[in-house]
Structure formats: C-alpha cells, structure tokens
Design an enzyme around this catalytic site. Structure first.
Site, PDB file in Angstrom:
ATOM      1  CG  ASN A 104      -1.921  46.102  49.269  1.00  0.00           C
ATOM      2  OD1 ASN A 104      -3.107  46.153  49.579  1.00  0.00           O
ATOM      3  ND2 ASN A 104      -1.480  46.565  48.120  1.00  0.00           N
ATOM      4  CG  HIS A 153       5.525  37.254  45.367  1.00  0.00           C
ATOM      5  ND1 HIS A 153       5.823  38.588  45.257  1.00  0.00           N
ATOM      6  CD2 HIS A 153       4.242  37.127  44.978  1.00  0.00           C
ATOM      7  CE1 HIS A 153       4.754  39.241  44.802  1.00  0.00           C
ATOM      8  NE2 HIS A 153       3.780  38.373  44.620  1.00  0.00           N
ATOM      9  CB  CYS A 195      -0.249  46.268  41.011  1.00  0.00           C
ATOM     10  SG  CYS A 195      -0.790  46.381  42.698  1.00  0.00           S
TER      11      CYS A 195
HETATM   12  C1  PLP Z   1       0.703  41.285  46.288  1.00  0.00           C
HETATM   13  C2  PLP Z   1      -0.745  41.244  46.579  1.00  0.00           C
HETATM   14  C3  PLP Z   1      -1.642  40.587  45.733  1.00  0.00           C
HETATM   15  C4  PLP Z   1      -1.213  39.972  44.417  1.00  0.00           C
HETATM   16  O1  PLP Z   1      -0.465  38.810  44.613  1.00  0.00           O
HETATM   17  P1  PLP Z   1       0.375  38.197  43.391  1.00  0.00           P
HETATM   18  O2  PLP Z   1       0.795  36.857  43.913  1.00  0.00           O
HETATM   19  O3  PLP Z   1       1.522  39.123  43.184  1.00  0.00           O
HETATM   20  O4  PLP Z   1      -0.514  38.096  42.213  1.00  0.00           O
HETATM   21  C5  PLP Z   1      -2.970  40.543  46.088  1.00  0.00           C
HETATM   22  N1  PLP Z   1      -3.404  41.110  47.218  1.00  0.00           N
HETATM   23  C6  PLP Z   1      -2.570  41.758  48.072  1.00  0.00           C
HETATM   24  C7  PLP Z   1      -3.114  42.352  49.319  1.00  0.00           C
HETATM   25  C8  PLP Z   1      -1.217  41.853  47.781  1.00  0.00           C
HETATM   26  O5  PLP Z   1      -0.415  42.502  48.615  1.00  0.00           O
END
Ligand code: PLP
Length: 362
Positions: free
Chosen positions: A153, A203, A328
């Site tokens: 990410n 999302h 996060c």
């Molecule tokens: C955003 C994200 C998550 C968390 O997803 P949520 O639906 O916001 O809990 C987990 N792993 C990766 C790689 C992400 O980018």
C-alpha cells in the site's frame, strides 16, 4: 477550483456515483434483513447479496460460495491470520510473513506471539521484494500459515505471490494474501496465485467504507478457521452479524466496475504516474523512487526528497492531499516501517507518498 487535489487513493477512494446509485434503494425501500426467510423484504435483500457475492467473486476468479463478508480488510486479515492459527494450533504453531505487510497482518501476528505462536518476519530486498525461496527456507514442519501481501500500500510493489503460492501448495501449508491494493487495479486471480485466503475491501476501489471480504478457498477438508465474531451464524458461521446489505451491494457494483475498467484505468493511471515521476526527476536533483520501478501498481508513486522532511514538504504542498505513510500509522511521526525495510535511510523514509490516482478526477 474546489479544495486541494486528492492524491491519497491508497488510503481511501471516493464512492463512485454509479456505486452510490446502486446502494440507495437498499437503504430506502429494500431495507430487509438478508437473513429474514419469511417475507419478501428478506428475499429482496438476499437476492441483492447473492448478486454482489458473484460480482466480487468474478473480480478475483473465485466462486461466490468462497466469499465471506466482513467489516473491511482489517477484519479479513485478522480473521485469516488468527482464525487459521487458532483453528490449527494442534497441527503447528509457526507462521511466516514479511516485514512490509500491513499492520492488520503484522499486529495480528504479534498478538499470536503473545498466545504462544512463533512468527518469522522475512525481510525484503532494496526494491521491496521478498524472495520466494526465502519462504521455502523459513518453513518448518510446524508451519501452518504463510501471509504475504499481493501489492504494498505504500510503495505499490507487487510481490511474487504466484511463486510463493506454488511453494506453499507443494508444502501443504495454507497461504493468505492481503490483496486489498491489487484487486481491481491489476489482474489478480486466486487460482493463478494459488492462494487459500485473500483479503479485499470496497473502499479502496470506489466502494463504501466498512465493508470487506475474505476469500476462503473451498476444498475438502474445509480450511479450518476459528471465527472472531460469534452470534447468529451468518456467513456459514465464519462471521456472525446482520449483513450490511447496502454496503455489500455497493461493494458488488464497485467490483463489477473495477473488473470492466481495469485495463483502461491501469493504462491511464500508469501514464499519469510516469508523467509525474518524469517531471519530478527531471526538475529536482535530489529525488529518489522507493520500491521497484518494474513490478508495481499503476497508480502508486513513492518518492523521497533529499533534505526535506515529509511533514514539512506536505505543509508546503497546500494544493495537494498526499501522505507520508499509511493512513493508519501516519499519526505517528515514525518513519514508515515499509521504507525502513527497504533500507531507505530514516531521513529519506519520512517521505511523501503520492498516489496520482486522481490527477484528473473521474
Ligand atoms: C487499507 C488497507 C487495509 C485495511 O482495510 P480496511 O478495509 O480499511 O480495514 C489492509 N491492507 C491494506 C494493504 C490496505 O491498503
């Protein structure tokens, strides 16, 4: 001009108007509980959930029976990692993952260590890749789960998950992947990748927040999974709780759109990403690209600017909404754990990560 330009699409995306349109009737007239078997309100909701399940399954090459709805990928990652570990503690107690994983995987592993499991955190090379053979070497007869993300990410680096999947399957060890950033953005197929479990969320692909899914491969015997949430026995008993029908409908529509537009969007975004990088690197002397330039997501660019701290840089970029790390963890001033794992020095690891998804709003 309205507000700053949003360049933080790996943190979240806006809801596509077509997705919102699909959701609205399920807040208004079709508000039934999908588990109500006695009346038309329930049937209508159930039908919508079935359709969405197929749309999501189609995006990742799964069967709709293999999709379990959750509140998002954080829960999916927790369910996969803790669920498998706790259900298989009689067979083994060792888990393999990678230092650049999302916190939802890393902190689930930390929690399991407190419960007595042992975890190997594999490192990555300077480009952000984990070596598939390192996964093989890390395996012991006590290994019950391997968890490696499909796409990072922060850097967008694509891990060689098909190769790791083959190694895991040969060894008979379950393989989970956090496919949040890959699904809907690059071709991702659970059969090709040979994964047993995969986490996805709406999302990050123009769907609503608060709805995700865990792909659980159907096989005999079933993949053992201890639920995190107990109650009414929804989702084959794996995840109890009244289904978020409007969210699920939106997730389904978002997955359908993502599948249809994957190749055109991929080409459009990688062009924008490359244009931005070309301009940055030709204009500024001390910029460096973090993560592989070869195997990465089309919409992610992670750049270090020498001599400037990410926070300070971002303050100067009033017109741009960018991030200096995962949303996060960006509350902490710590340099990104992902960039540190790549060997980026601390001062350069406090960078601004740019996701040029929306240089032109859709
Ligand atoms: C955003 C994200 C998550 C968390 O997803 P949520 O639906 O916001 O809990 C987990 N792993 C990766 C790689 C992400 O980018």
């Amino acid at each position: 001009m309205a507000g700053p330009i949003y360049l933080d699409y790996n943190a979240t995306t806006p809801v596509d108007p077509r997705v919102l349109e699909a959701m609205l009737p399920y807040y208004r007239e079709h508000f039934g509980n999908a588990a109500s078997r006695q009346h038309a309100f329930g049937w209508k909701a159930q039908e919508a959930v079935d359709r969405a399940r197929s749309q999501i399954a189609a995006l990742i090459g799964a069967d709709s029976k293999e999709i379990v709805f959750t509140s998002g990928a954080t829960e999916s990652d927790n369910l996969a990692v803790k669920g498998v570990a706790r259900a298989m503690c009689a067979q083994g107690d060792h888990i393999i993952t990678v230092t650049t994983e999302h916190k939802a995987v890393l902190d689930s592993c930390r929690e399991l260590e407190l419960e007595g499991f042992s975890v190997t955190y594999l490192s990555v090379d300077g480009a952000g890749f984990v070596e598939p053979e390192a996964v093989r070497w890390a395996m012991t007869p006590r290994t019950i789960l391997i968890s490696v993300m499909a796409a990072n990410n922060e850097t967008g680096v694509l891990q060689p998950i098909a190769h790791i999947g083959r190694i895991a399957r040969e060894a008979g060890v379950l393989f989970h992947t956090d496919a949040v950033q890959a699904a809907g953005k690059v071709p991702f197929n659970v059969a090709q990748a040979q994964v047993d479990l995969a986490s996805i969320t709406a999302h990050k692909m123009y769907g609503p927040k608060g709805i995700g899914a865990l792909y659980i491969r159907r096989r005999t015997p079933r993949i053992p999974l201890a639920p995190l949430v107990h109650g009414g026995g929804q989702e084959q008993g794996v995840r109890s709780g009244t289904l978020n029908v409007p969210g699920i409908v939106g997730f389904g529509r978002a997955a359908e759109i993502a599948a249809a537009e994957l190749s055109t969007e991929g080409a459009r975004l990688s062009h924008l990403r490359d244009r931005l990088w070309d301009r940055l690197s030709s204009t500024l002397s001390d910029v460096s690209l973090n993560g592989s330039a070869r195997s990465r997501l089309p919409h992610t660019l992670n750049v270090s600017f020498g001599g400037v701290e990410g926070q300070a840089l971002m303050l100067g970029l009033e017109g741009l909404a960018v991030s200096s790390g995962a949303a996060c963890t960006s509350a902490a001033a710590e340099p990104s754990h992902v960039l540190k794992a790549l060997g980026v020095p601390d001062d350069l690891a406090r960078v601004a990560a740019i996701q040029p998804r929306s240089i032109h709003h859709r």
